[in-house]
Write a protein that holds these residues in place. Structure first.
Motif, PDB file in Angstrom:
ATOM      1  N   UNK A  40       0.875  -1.169   0.000  1.00  0.00           N
ATOM      2  CA  UNK A  40       0.000   0.000   0.000  1.00  0.00           C
ATOM      3  C   UNK A  40       0.908   1.214   0.000  1.00  0.00           C
ATOM      4  N   UNK A  41       0.713   2.106  -0.940  1.00  0.00           N
ATOM      5  CA  UNK A  41       1.535   3.306  -1.060  1.00  0.00           C
ATOM      6  C   UNK A  41       0.947   4.389  -0.142  1.00  0.00           C
ATOM      7  N   UNK A  42       1.517   4.479   1.067  1.00  0.00           N
ATOM      8  CA  UNK A  42       1.034   5.454   2.052  1.00  0.00           C
ATOM      9  C   UNK A  42       1.702   6.797   1.798  1.00  0.00           C
ATOM     10  N   UNK A  43       0.913   7.857   1.757  1.00  0.00           N
ATOM     11  CA  UNK A  43       1.437   9.184   1.448  1.00  0.00           C
ATOM     12  C   UNK A  43       0.957  10.231   2.446  1.00  0.00           C
ATOM     13  N   UNK A  44       1.668  11.345   2.423  1.00  0.00           N
ATOM     14  CA  UNK A  44       1.317  12.496   3.247  1.00  0.00           C
ATOM     15  C   UNK A  44       1.832  13.735   2.521  1.00  0.00           C
ATOM     16  N   UNK A  45       0.968  14.698   2.233  1.00  0.00           N
ATOM     17  CA  UNK A  45       1.467  15.905   1.564  1.00  0.00           C
ATOM     18  C   UNK A  45       2.284  16.752   2.530  1.00  0.00           C
ATOM     19  N   UNK A  46       3.259  17.476   1.997  1.00  0.00           N
ATOM     20  CA  UNK A  46       4.011  18.418   2.840  1.00  0.00           C
ATOM     21  C   UNK A  46       3.121  19.627   3.159  1.00  0.00           C
ATOM     22  N   UNK A  47       2.346  20.043   2.184  1.00  0.00           N
ATOM     23  CA  UNK A  47       1.468  21.209   2.310  1.00  0.00           C
ATOM     24  C   UNK A  47       0.087  20.786   1.831  1.00  0.00           C
ATOM     25  N   UNK A  48      -0.949  21.100   2.608  1.00  0.00           N
ATOM     26  CA  UNK A  48      -2.300  20.768   2.181  1.00  0.00           C
ATOM     27  C   UNK A  48      -3.023  22.059   1.800  1.00  0.00           C
ATOM     28  N   UNK A  49      -3.197  22.287   0.491  1.00  0.00           N
ATOM     29  CA  UNK A  49      -3.848  23.523   0.052  1.00  0.00           C
ATOM     30  C   UNK A  49      -5.336  23.575   0.377  1.00  0.00           C
ATOM     31  N   UNK A  50      -5.931  22.442   0.773  1.00  0.00           N
ATOM     32  CA  UNK A  50      -7.361  22.399   1.074  1.00  0.00           C
ATOM     33  C   UNK A  50      -7.674  22.785   2.514  1.00  0.00           C
ATOM     34  N   UNK A  51      -6.680  22.706   3.404  1.00  0.00           N
ATOM     35  CA  UNK A  51      -6.893  23.083   4.802  1.00  0.00           C
ATOM     36  C   UNK A  51      -6.830  24.596   4.941  1.00  0.00           C
ATOM     37  N   UNK A  52      -7.583  25.102   5.906  1.00  0.00           N
ATOM     38  CA  UNK A  52      -7.546  26.530   6.192  1.00  0.00           C
ATOM     39  C   UNK A  52      -6.705  26.742   7.445  1.00  0.00           C
ATOM     40  N   UNK A  53      -5.771  27.669   7.389  1.00  0.00           N
ATOM     41  CA  UNK A  53      -4.927  27.993   8.528  1.00  0.00           C
ATOM     42  C   UNK A  53      -5.772  28.725   9.565  1.00  0.00           C
ATOM     43  N   UNK A  54      -5.931  28.123  10.730  1.00  0.00           N
ATOM     44  CA  UNK A  54      -6.796  28.704  11.777  1.00  0.00           C
ATOM     45  C   UNK A  54      -6.237  29.993  12.347  1.00  0.00           C
ATOM     46  N   UNK A  55      -4.917  30.155  12.333  1.00  0.00           N
ATOM     47  CA  UNK A  55      -4.297  31.357  12.907  1.00  0.00           C
ATOM     48  C   UNK A  55      -4.378  32.553  11.962  1.00  0.00           C
ATOM     49  N   UNK A  56      -4.149  32.303  10.663  1.00  0.00           N
ATOM     50  CA  UNK A  56      -4.114  33.408   9.710  1.00  0.00           C
ATOM     51  C   UNK A  56      -5.390  33.539   8.890  1.00  0.00           C
ATOM     52  N   UNK A  57      -6.187  32.469   8.833  1.00  0.00           N
ATOM     53  CA  UNK A  57      -7.382  32.474   8.005  1.00  0.00           C
ATOM     54  C   UNK A  57      -7.088  32.207   6.536  1.00  0.00           C
ATOM     55  N   UNK A  58      -5.805  32.071   6.177  1.00  0.00           N
ATOM     56  CA  UNK A  58      -5.425  31.815   4.791  1.00  0.00           C
ATOM     57  C   UNK A  58      -5.632  30.351   4.431  1.00  0.00           C
ATOM     58  N   UNK A  59      -5.814  30.139   3.150  1.00  0.00           N
ATOM     59  CA  UNK A  59      -5.990  28.784   2.647  1.00  0.00           C
ATOM     60  C   UNK A  59      -4.623  28.110   2.547  1.00  0.00           C
ATOM     61  N   UNK A  60      -4.531  26.880   3.061  1.00  0.00           N
ATOM     62  CA  UNK A  60      -3.301  26.096   2.969  1.00  0.00           C
ATOM     63  C   UNK A  60      -2.546  26.026   4.283  1.00  0.00           C
ATOM     64  N   UNK A  61      -2.085  24.807   4.605  1.00  0.00           N
ATOM     65  CA  UNK A  61      -1.367  24.559   5.862  1.00  0.00           C
ATOM     66  C   UNK A  61      -0.186  23.630   5.581  1.00  0.00           C
ATOM     67  N   UNK A  62       0.977  23.974   6.138  1.00  0.00           N
ATOM     68  CA  UNK A  62       2.112  23.066   6.069  1.00  0.00           C
ATOM     69  C   UNK A  62       1.840  21.928   7.039  1.00  0.00           C
ATOM     70  N   UNK A  63       1.782  20.705   6.522  1.00  0.00           N
ATOM     71  CA  UNK A  63       1.511  19.518   7.331  1.00  0.00           C
ATOM     72  C   UNK A  63       2.824  18.926   7.829  1.00  0.00           C
ATOM     73  N   UNK A  64       3.833  18.941   6.965  1.00  0.00           N
ATOM     74  CA  UNK A  64       5.146  18.416   7.329  1.00  0.00           C
ATOM     75  C   UNK A  64       5.200  16.902   7.318  1.00  0.00           C
TER      76      UNK A  64
END
Length: 170
Positions: A81-105
């Motif tokens: 199974x090819x397990x993945x994780x994006x470095x940055x998720x453009x679909x998440x909203x940053x709760x602190x800034x309100x901007x679209x996209x969050x670094x997941x790491x």
């Protein structure tokens, strides 16, 4: 967070450090644009047998649509199974800034010590994960259609040893 699925298995081709993440092709394709939007992905092949695959699916890992393509067979005939994780998720909203996209790491990395204890993995001291390393992987499944690698705990470390450089041409 969605539903957590735990898989105990061997791994192959781990790219779990920020400097190792898969940046994808640079050819303008849809795949390249997707990878650029995510700023690359962390990826590892979770080596499976049929029972483990069936358990993953019954636990909630999608096996339909695009997600079904993550279950594969390598050229040696082994299932993974090819397990993945994006470095940055453009679909998440940053709760602190309100901007679209969050670094997941990168995924959280641990090593198992004792029967039930886990401590943080130290890439410098503990080393890079080689093929055949045994792990406990935690996947997060959202809405039965999105799966993301969350954590890995190393149970039995196989040291990564790069193939010796071929100097026969010199």
């Amino acid at each position: 967070m969605g539903k957590t699925v735990v898989v105990e298995c061997e791994i192959e081709w781990a790219k779990l450090r920020e400097e190792d993440r898969d940046m994808g092709p640079n050819d303008g394709s849809d795949m390249a644009l997707n990878m650029q939007a995510k700023q690359g992905v962390y990826v590892v092949n979770l080596m499976l047998d049929e029972d483990t695959k069936d358990k993953m699916i019954s636990d909630g890992v999608p096996n339909k649509g695009l997600q079904a393509q993550l279950f594969k067979t390598n050229k040696e005939g082994r299932m993974f199974y090819k397990a993945t994780r994006p470095h940055f998720n453009p679909k998440f909203k940053n709760r602190q800034t309100g901007e679209q996209g969050v670094v997941v790491g990168p995924p959280a990395m641990f090593k198992k010590v004792g029967k039930d204890d886990h401590v943080a993995w130290d890439w410098e001291k503990d080393g890079i994960l080689g093929n055949g390393t045994k792990v406990i992987a935690k996947l997060d499944v959202w809405d039965g259609k999105i799966t993301q690698l969350e954590k890995i705990s190393v149970v039995d470390h196989v040291v990564f040893e790069p193939e010796a450089e071929d100097r026969s041409a010199f």
